[in-house]
Scaffold this motif. Structure first.
Motif, PDB file in Angstrom:
ATOM      1  N   GLN A 171     -10.648 -28.147 -62.437  1.00  0.00           N
ATOM      2  CA  GLN A 171      -9.434 -28.208 -63.256  1.00  0.00           C
ATOM      3  C   GLN A 171      -8.308 -28.887 -62.483  1.00  0.00           C
ATOM      4  N   LEU A 172      -8.171 -28.525 -61.219  1.00  0.00           N
ATOM      5  CA  LEU A 172      -7.124 -29.125 -60.395  1.00  0.00           C
ATOM      6  C   LEU A 172      -7.408 -30.601 -60.129  1.00  0.00           C
ATOM      7  N   ALA A 173      -8.656 -30.926 -59.901  1.00  0.00           N
ATOM      8  CA  ALA A 173      -9.023 -32.305 -59.587  1.00  0.00           C
ATOM      9  C   ALA A 173      -8.651 -33.252 -60.725  1.00  0.00           C
ATOM     10  N   HIS A 174      -8.921 -32.853 -61.941  1.00  0.00           N
ATOM     11  CA  HIS A 174      -8.622 -33.732 -63.076  1.00  0.00           C
ATOM     12  C   HIS A 174      -7.118 -33.876 -63.305  1.00  0.00           C
ATOM     13  N   HIS A 175      -6.365 -32.869 -62.922  1.00  0.00           N
ATOM     14  CA  HIS A 175      -4.908 -32.957 -63.051  1.00  0.00           C
ATOM     15  C   HIS A 175      -4.267 -33.622 -61.834  1.00  0.00           C
ATOM     16  N   GLY A 176      -5.047 -33.893 -60.794  1.00  0.00           N
ATOM     17  CA  GLY A 176      -4.475 -34.480 -59.589  1.00  0.00           C
ATOM     18  C   GLY A 176      -3.673 -33.500 -58.763  1.00  0.00           C
ATOM     19  N   MET A 177      -3.927 -32.215 -58.961  1.00  0.00           N
ATOM     20  CA  MET A 177      -3.206 -31.186 -58.216  1.00  0.00           C
ATOM     21  C   MET A 177      -3.833 -30.975 -56.839  1.00  0.00           C
ATOM     22  N   LEU A 178      -3.102 -30.338 -55.947  1.00  0.00           N
ATOM     23  CA  LEU A 178      -3.543 -30.137 -54.569  1.00  0.00           C
ATOM     24  C   LEU A 178      -4.042 -28.708 -54.394  1.00  0.00           C
ATOM     25  N   TYR A 179      -5.324 -28.555 -54.117  1.00  0.00           N
ATOM     26  CA  TYR A 179      -5.893 -27.222 -53.931  1.00  0.00           C
ATOM     27  C   TYR A 179      -5.504 -26.681 -52.564  1.00  0.00           C
ATOM     28  N   VAL A 180      -4.942 -25.482 -52.528  1.00  0.00           N
ATOM     29  CA  VAL A 180      -4.491 -24.854 -51.287  1.00  0.00           C
ATOM     30  C   VAL A 180      -5.254 -23.551 -51.079  1.00  0.00           C
ATOM     31  N   PRO A 181      -6.354 -23.569 -50.336  1.00  0.00           N
ATOM     32  CA  PRO A 181      -7.041 -22.319 -49.995  1.00  0.00           C
ATOM     33  C   PRO A 181      -6.302 -21.635 -48.855  1.00  0.00           C
ATOM     34  N   ILE A 182      -6.581 -20.363 -48.630  1.00  0.00           N
ATOM     35  CA  ILE A 182      -5.885 -19.649 -47.550  1.00  0.00           C
ATOM     36  C   ILE A 182      -6.634 -19.721 -46.234  1.00  0.00           C
ATOM     37  N   GLY A 183      -7.882 -20.204 -46.252  1.00  0.00           N
ATOM     38  CA  GLY A 183      -8.652 -20.260 -45.024  1.00  0.00           C
ATOM     39  C   GLY A 183      -8.761 -18.885 -44.375  1.00  0.00           C
ATOM     40  N   TYR A 184      -8.606 -18.852 -43.054  1.00  0.00           N
ATOM     41  CA  TYR A 184      -8.645 -17.590 -42.316  1.00  0.00           C
ATOM     42  C   TYR A 184      -7.272 -17.261 -41.732  1.00  0.00           C
ATOM     43  N   THR A 185      -6.209 -17.682 -42.455  1.00  0.00           N
ATOM     44  CA  THR A 185      -4.850 -17.482 -41.967  1.00  0.00           C
ATOM     45  C   THR A 185      -4.410 -16.027 -41.971  1.00  0.00           C
ATOM     46  N   PHE A 186      -5.160 -15.155 -42.629  1.00  0.00           N
ATOM     47  CA  PHE A 186      -4.830 -13.734 -42.632  1.00  0.00           C
ATOM     48  C   PHE A 186      -5.225 -13.068 -41.317  1.00  0.00           C
ATOM     49  N   GLY A 187      -5.861 -13.832 -40.439  1.00  0.00           N
ATOM     50  CA  GLY A 187      -6.200 -13.334 -39.114  1.00  0.00           C
ATOM     51  C   GLY A 187      -7.245 -12.239 -39.139  1.00  0.00           C
ATOM     52  N   ALA A 188      -6.989 -11.154 -38.387  1.00  0.00           N
ATOM     53  CA  ALA A 188      -7.970 -10.080 -38.224  1.00  0.00           C
ATOM     54  C   ALA A 188      -8.359  -9.453 -39.554  1.00  0.00           C
ATOM     55  N   GLY A 189      -7.465  -9.493 -40.525  1.00  0.00           N
ATOM     56  CA  GLY A 189      -7.761  -8.897 -41.815  1.00  0.00           C
ATOM     57  C   GLY A 189      -8.913  -9.562 -42.539  1.00  0.00           C
ATOM     58  N   MET A 190      -9.239 -10.801 -42.144  1.00  0.00           N
ATOM     59  CA  MET A 190     -10.353 -11.514 -42.764  1.00  0.00           C
ATOM     60  C   MET A 190     -11.684 -11.155 -42.132  1.00  0.00           C
ATOM     61  N   PHE A 191     -11.653 -10.457 -41.012  1.00  0.00           N
ATOM     62  CA  PHE A 191     -12.881 -10.185 -40.266  1.00  0.00           C
ATOM     63  C   PHE A 191     -13.286  -8.717 -40.258  1.00  0.00           C
ATOM     64  N   ARG A 192     -12.496  -7.868 -40.878  1.00  0.00           N
ATOM     65  CA  ARG A 192     -12.810  -6.440 -40.892  1.00  0.00           C
ATOM     66  C   ARG A 192     -14.075  -6.173 -41.692  1.00  0.00           C
ATOM     67  N   MET A 193     -14.920  -5.293 -41.163  1.00  0.00           N
ATOM     68  CA  MET A 193     -16.194  -4.960 -41.803  1.00  0.00           C
ATOM     69  C   MET A 193     -16.326  -3.460 -42.055  1.00  0.00           C
ATOM     70  N   ASP A 194     -15.211  -2.731 -41.926  1.00  0.00           N
ATOM     71  CA  ASP A 194     -15.281  -1.277 -42.030  1.00  0.00           C
ATOM     72  C   ASP A 194     -15.068  -0.764 -43.452  1.00  0.00           C
ATOM     73  N   SER A 195     -14.844  -1.660 -44.394  1.00  0.00           N
ATOM     74  CA  SER A 195     -14.661  -1.232 -45.774  1.00  0.00           C
ATOM     75  C   SER A 195     -14.977  -2.387 -46.708  1.00  0.00           C
ATOM     76  N   ILE A 196     -15.202  -2.058 -47.965  1.00  0.00           N
ATOM     77  CA  ILE A 196     -15.427  -3.100 -48.970  1.00  0.00           C
ATOM     78  C   ILE A 196     -14.099  -3.778 -49.258  1.00  0.00           C
ATOM     79  N   ARG A 197     -14.100  -5.111 -49.204  1.00  0.00           N
ATOM     80  CA  ARG A 197     -12.867  -5.855 -49.438  1.00  0.00           C
ATOM     81  C   ARG A 197     -13.168  -7.150 -50.165  1.00  0.00           C
ATOM     82  N   GLY A 198     -12.478  -7.395 -51.254  1.00  0.00           N
ATOM     83  CA  GLY A 198     -12.589  -8.668 -51.940  1.00  0.00           C
ATOM     84  C   GLY A 198     -11.753  -9.720 -51.245  1.00  0.00           C
ATOM     85  N   GLY A 199     -11.854 -10.941 -51.731  1.00  0.00           N
ATOM     86  CA  GLY A 199     -11.120 -12.046 -51.127  1.00  0.00           C
ATOM     87  C   GLY A 199     -12.001 -12.877 -50.226  1.00  0.00           C
ATOM     88  N   SER A 200     -11.601 -14.113 -50.006  1.00  0.00           N
ATOM     89  CA  SER A 200     -12.373 -15.066 -49.209  1.00  0.00           C
ATOM     90  C   SER A 200     -11.434 -16.161 -48.725  1.00  0.00           C
TER      91      SER A 200
END
Length: 253
Positions: A171-200
């Motif tokens: 959808q963004l590609a056809h509109h010429g919009m710029l897709y901005v993913p968050i990558g791993y900028t959340f730091g340690a919060g992206m690597f926790r494995m002690d609970s179920i967590r959505g997001g990517s």
């Protein structure tokens, strides 16, 4: 990339908190801010059937509003299911404090965060129908150059947290919009494995299960982070091009 193929955060990552708390120098102030123009606006446009995506959206707005000079505006997309169908599905009524967006209103934004539940690994039909209705903006590329990101809700852990974002990029590609993913900028919060967590790396997310599970605090914290991240991205783009935030046509490439 270390053993096991896991991605590790860069030492030079985009530090949201430092950027937000750093005193703004004169060179950081855009012409529009100096002239007292309106804030940059990020439209948080979503569809939420049972409230899970809406809760992410509200927390995301908190993140956007936390960046000086930027504000988040919540919008829902139109419902396409008949009232009797929604009643049979036990869908709760929508909140009156969030307006339904029109296609023309999209041109008033400086950036977007689109949220939706998944349907077989893709966005829900309500959101797809809204994108399908933006043909007149697409023909003239009215949204070209605007940054946008995604956040999602899925019923299961393998239900499309990533593929829902992948398939939405078209959808963004056809509109010429710029897709901005968050990558791993959340730091340690992206690597926790002690609970179920959505997001990517593609955006914030939550698991709804059978509908009774509410977004967890780690999921909401990631949504808030994404709001801050997008706000900083939009602000930096505006500063780079020194464009007035209230002049929509001048922001298009």
């Amino acid at each position: 990339m270390g053993k096991g193929g896991g991605c590790m955060p860069s030492k030079n990552k985009f530090r949201i908190n430092e950027s937000a708390e750093r005193p703004v120098s004169q060179t950081d102030i855009t012409r529009s801010e100096a002239e007292g123009s309106k804030k940059l606006r990020i439209f948080i446009v979503f569809y939420s059937m049972y409230g899970h995506v809406e809760r992410l959206a509200r927390r995301m707005k908190k993140g956007v509003d936390g960046i000086e000079g930027v504000e988040g505006v919540l919008y829902m997309v139109p419902e396409i299911l008949a009232p009797d169908v929604l009643e049979q599905m036990k869908v709760p009524p929508k909140n009156d404090d969030i307006p339904v967006i029109s296609v023309d209103e999209l041109m008033e934004a400086d950036g977007f965060l689109f949220g939706f539940p998944t349907r077989y690994g893709c966005m829900a039909a309500q959101m797809k129908a809204f994108f399908d209705s933006t043909g007149k903006l697409w023909r003239e590329q009215k949204l070209a150059g605007l940054p946008a990101g995604f956040f999602v809700s899925t019923g299961t852990q393998g239900g499309g947290q990533e593929t829902t974002a992948w398939t939405a990029v078209t959808q963004l590609a056809h509109h010429g919009m710029l897709y901005v993913p968050i990558g791993y900028t959340f730091g340690a919060g992206m690597f926790r494995m002690d609970s179920i967590r959505g997001g990517s790396p593609y955006g914030a997310g939550t698991f709804s299960g059978d509908g009774s599970r509410e977004p967890s605090e780690p999921e909401l914290a990631l949504a808030e982070h994404q709001g801050k991240y997008m706000a900083m991205t939009v602000k930096r783009l505006a500063q780079h091009y020194s464009l007035p935030p209230d002049n929509a046509s001048s922001r298009r490439f």
